[in-house]
Scaffold this active site. Structure first.
Site, mmCIF file in Angstrom:
data_model
loop_
_atom_site.group_PDB
_atom_site.id
_atom_site.type_symbol
_atom_site.label_atom_id
_atom_site.label_comp_id
_atom_site.label_asym_id
_atom_site.label_seq_id
_atom_site.Cartn_x
_atom_site.Cartn_y
_atom_site.Cartn_z
ATOM 1 N N HIS A 1 0.874 -1.198 0.000
ATOM 2 C CA HIS A 1 0.000 0.000 0.000
ATOM 3 C C HIS A 1 0.898 1.232 0.000
ATOM 4 O O HIS A 1 1.497 1.562 1.022
ATOM 5 C CB HIS A 1 -0.888 -0.007 1.250
ATOM 6 C CG HIS A 1 -1.834 1.140 1.342
ATOM 7 N ND1 HIS A 1 -3.169 0.985 1.664
ATOM 8 C CD2 HIS A 1 -1.673 2.485 1.168
ATOM 9 C CE1 HIS A 1 -3.770 2.154 1.678
ATOM 10 N NE2 HIS A 1 -2.875 3.093 1.388
ATOM 11 N N HIS B 1 1.510 5.414 -1.744
ATOM 12 C CA HIS B 1 1.080 6.545 -2.577
ATOM 13 C C HIS B 1 2.310 7.100 -3.280
ATOM 14 O O HIS B 1 3.243 7.566 -2.618
ATOM 15 C CB HIS B 1 0.440 7.633 -1.705
ATOM 16 C CG HIS B 1 -0.788 7.151 -1.004
ATOM 17 N ND1 HIS B 1 -2.052 7.316 -1.515
ATOM 18 C CD2 HIS B 1 -0.943 6.458 0.157
ATOM 19 C CE1 HIS B 1 -2.938 6.762 -0.701
ATOM 20 N NE2 HIS B 1 -2.284 6.230 0.329
ATOM 21 N N LYS C 1 -9.469 -0.068 -5.143
ATOM 22 C CA LYS C 1 -9.393 0.589 -3.837
ATOM 23 C C LYS C 1 -10.682 1.348 -3.557
ATOM 24 O O LYS C 1 -11.081 2.209 -4.343
ATOM 25 C CB LYS C 1 -8.206 1.560 -3.833
ATOM 26 C CG LYS C 1 -8.051 2.375 -2.553
ATOM 27 C CD LYS C 1 -7.618 1.519 -1.383
ATOM 28 C CE LYS C 1 -7.673 2.272 -0.063
ATOM 29 N NZ LYS C 1 -6.659 3.299 0.080
ATOM 30 N N HIS D 1 -10.328 1.412 2.499
ATOM 31 C CA HIS D 1 -10.015 2.387 3.547
ATOM 32 C C HIS D 1 -11.201 2.356 4.497
ATOM 33 O O HIS D 1 -12.250 2.928 4.209
ATOM 34 C CB HIS D 1 -9.814 3.787 2.951
ATOM 35 C CG HIS D 1 -9.406 4.799 3.985
ATOM 36 N ND1 HIS D 1 -8.207 5.482 3.940
ATOM 37 C CD2 HIS D 1 -10.025 5.218 5.114
ATOM 38 C CE1 HIS D 1 -8.118 6.276 4.991
ATOM 39 N NE2 HIS D 1 -9.209 6.142 5.720
ATOM 40 N N HIS E 1 -4.326 -0.552 6.133
ATOM 41 C CA HIS E 1 -3.719 0.209 7.241
ATOM 42 C C HIS E 1 -4.561 0.182 8.514
ATOM 43 O O HIS E 1 -5.028 1.209 8.987
ATOM 44 C CB HIS E 1 -3.403 1.655 6.827
ATOM 45 C CG HIS E 1 -4.486 2.346 6.034
ATOM 46 N ND1 HIS E 1 -5.779 2.459 6.467
ATOM 47 C CD2 HIS E 1 -4.435 2.975 4.839
ATOM 48 C CE1 HIS E 1 -6.481 3.123 5.567
ATOM 49 N NE2 HIS E 1 -5.699 3.442 4.571
ATOM 50 N N ASP F 1 1.675 2.643 3.502
ATOM 51 C CA ASP F 1 0.828 3.836 3.372
ATOM 52 C C ASP F 1 1.701 5.089 3.358
ATOM 53 O O ASP F 1 1.280 6.151 3.815
ATOM 54 C CB ASP F 1 -0.241 3.923 4.464
ATOM 55 C CG ASP F 1 -1.379 4.858 4.063
ATOM 56 O OD1 ASP F 1 -1.479 5.217 2.866
ATOM 57 O OD2 ASP F 1 -2.162 5.250 4.943
HETATM 58 O O1 DOR Z 1 -2.777 9.585 5.748
HETATM 59 C C1 DOR Z 1 -3.215 9.285 4.657
HETATM 60 N N1 DOR Z 1 -2.735 9.835 3.531
HETATM 61 N N2 DOR Z 1 -4.217 8.414 4.589
HETATM 62 C C2 DOR Z 1 -4.842 8.154 3.439
HETATM 63 O O2 DOR Z 1 -5.759 7.361 3.442
HETATM 64 C C3 DOR Z 1 -4.482 8.855 2.201
HETATM 65 C C4 DOR Z 1 -3.104 9.338 2.250
HETATM 66 C C5 DOR Z 1 -2.796 10.343 1.162
HETATM 67 O O3 DOR Z 1 -3.128 10.079 0.012
HETATM 68 O O4 DOR Z 1 -2.212 11.371 1.476
HETATM 69 ZN ZN ZN Z 2 -3.213 5.095 1.708
#
Ligand code: DOR
Ligand code: ZN
Length: 358
Positions: free
Chosen positions: A13, A15, A118, A157, A191, A263
């Site tokens: 997971h 980003h 997702k 989520h 998460h 995450d």
């Molecule tokens: O803390 C987070 N940041 N939780 C999420 O679910 C998304 C992520 C983000 O994309 O910044």
């Molecule tokens: Zn995330």
């Protein structure tokens, strides 16, 4: 000095963002991980076949693994395909799309390009405005049944719009509904941060979970107990000591339904150190070092391989590109910044370093 090797680490997971940020962060993940499940919450969210293909191409490029246009046309997860086109090198971005009530025909169109879908509740976190507004199971049924038939996992989520400390706990009834109504659908509680989620995990055979490294290390006290720490602020927010204990118990013992998912969620420094701080902790470049330190401290280093790779391989049925990451018990001072992003523990010294990547 003590060393520890990890084979084919996977971040289930992450980003990676887009544009300049992608250029800055993607290599930090592809350096130490064999593969990573890439979240689709871009603006606009990744939903179409064209968007997935183009995003994957930008990721490979940012990792220095660019492949040419003709190859992109052909790549797929189909096992019959040429391996070189699938992997494109020693890092595999496992692509996801943003949940919507897609038709079976739509899913068939994208199936060969995606690893999972997702699901975000609408407005619950960064770029999730287009998410699910109400969990009307009948409206979702055709999509979820098609996903189950096509073996497309649902990555969730799991937070309601309730009081911030109760959001994950309140979502457990939705997980129960999803897991019981769609027993053939693989559902990953992403998460997880609470004992409630830990307790639910074994109640349904089709439920799995990812855990971040920051939720194994911090509680709400670290975020807001003293001076506010924007770089530790994320969604779901870190919870109580007893929640962290329950997560640690699962991770340290490498529960077979649990996988590491960082995450890691980079935001530019100005967006974190501001009024209206964005949610996200950036851990990509230090995650494995922190995990080694933590598992070693608890005498559980032998279980780390399962947590960071083997469990995910069995759960998802994947066979990642070879990579061996050698870590050493040697102090490492976390840089103040990676580009314009401040990592977790910036400027602090942690106990383990990356010694080599083979
Ligand atoms: O803390 C987070 N940041 N939780 C999420 O679910 C998304 C992520 C983000 O994309 O910044
Ligand atoms: Zn995330």
């Amino acid at each position: 000095m003590k060393t520890h090797s990890l084979l084919m680490p996977l971040d289930m997971h992450v980003h990676l963002r887009d544009g300049e940020m992608l250029q800055n962060v993607a290599k930090l993940t592809s350096y130490t991980f064999s593969g990573a499940v890439v979240m689709p919450n871009l603006v606009p969210p990744v939903k179409t076949r064209e968007q997935v293909k183009a995003y994957r191409e930008r990721i490979m490029f940012a990792c220095g693994l660019g492949i040419n246009e003709d190859e992109i046309e052909d790549f797929s997860f189909d096992e019959d395909e040429d391996e070189a086109l699938i992997g494109g090198g020693d890092f595999e971005p496992f692509m996801t799309i943003f949940y919507d009530n897609y038709s079976e025909e739509y899913l068939e169109e994208v199936r060969d390009l995606i690893f999972g879908i997702k699901l975000y509740p609408a407005g619950i976190t960064t770029n999730s405005e287009g998410g699910v507004k109400d969990f009307n199971l009948e409206a979702m049924r055709p999509t979820l049944e098609a996903m189950a038939r096509m073996d497309i996992p649902l990555l969730v989520h799991g937070e309601t719009a309730g009081f911030v400390m109760d959001r994950e706990k309140e979502f457990m009834s939705i997980y129960e509904l999803l897991a019981s109504n769609f027993p053939d659908l693989k559902i990953v509680m992403e998460h997880i941060t609470t004992k409630a989620a830990v307790d639910l995990l074994d109640k349904f055979p089709n439920l799995y979970a990812t855990i971040t490294v920051h939720h194994l290390l911090i509680t709400l006290d670290d975020v807001a107990g003293g001076m506010l720490q924007p770089h530790l602020f994320c969604k779901p927010i870190a919870k109580r000591p007893e929640d962290r204990e329950a997560l640690l118990e699962l991770a340290l013992n490498a529960h077979p339904k649990v996988m590491f998912g960082s995450d890691s969620a980079p935001h530019p420094q100005h967006a974190k150190e501001s009024c209206g701080c964005g949610a996200g902790v950036f851990t990509a470049p230090i995650a494995l070092q922190l995990l080694c330190e933590l598992f070693d401290k608890h005498g559980k280093l032998d279980n780390l391989q399962s947590f960071v790779s083997d469990n995910a391989q069995s759960i998802y049925g994947i066979c990642p590109e070879f990579k061996e990451v050698v870590l050493e018990e040697k102090p490492f001072t976390v840089p103040a910044k990676y580009g314009d992003v401040v990592p977790m523990y910036a400027g602090k010294t942690i106990g383990w370093s990356i010694e080599d990547v083979l």
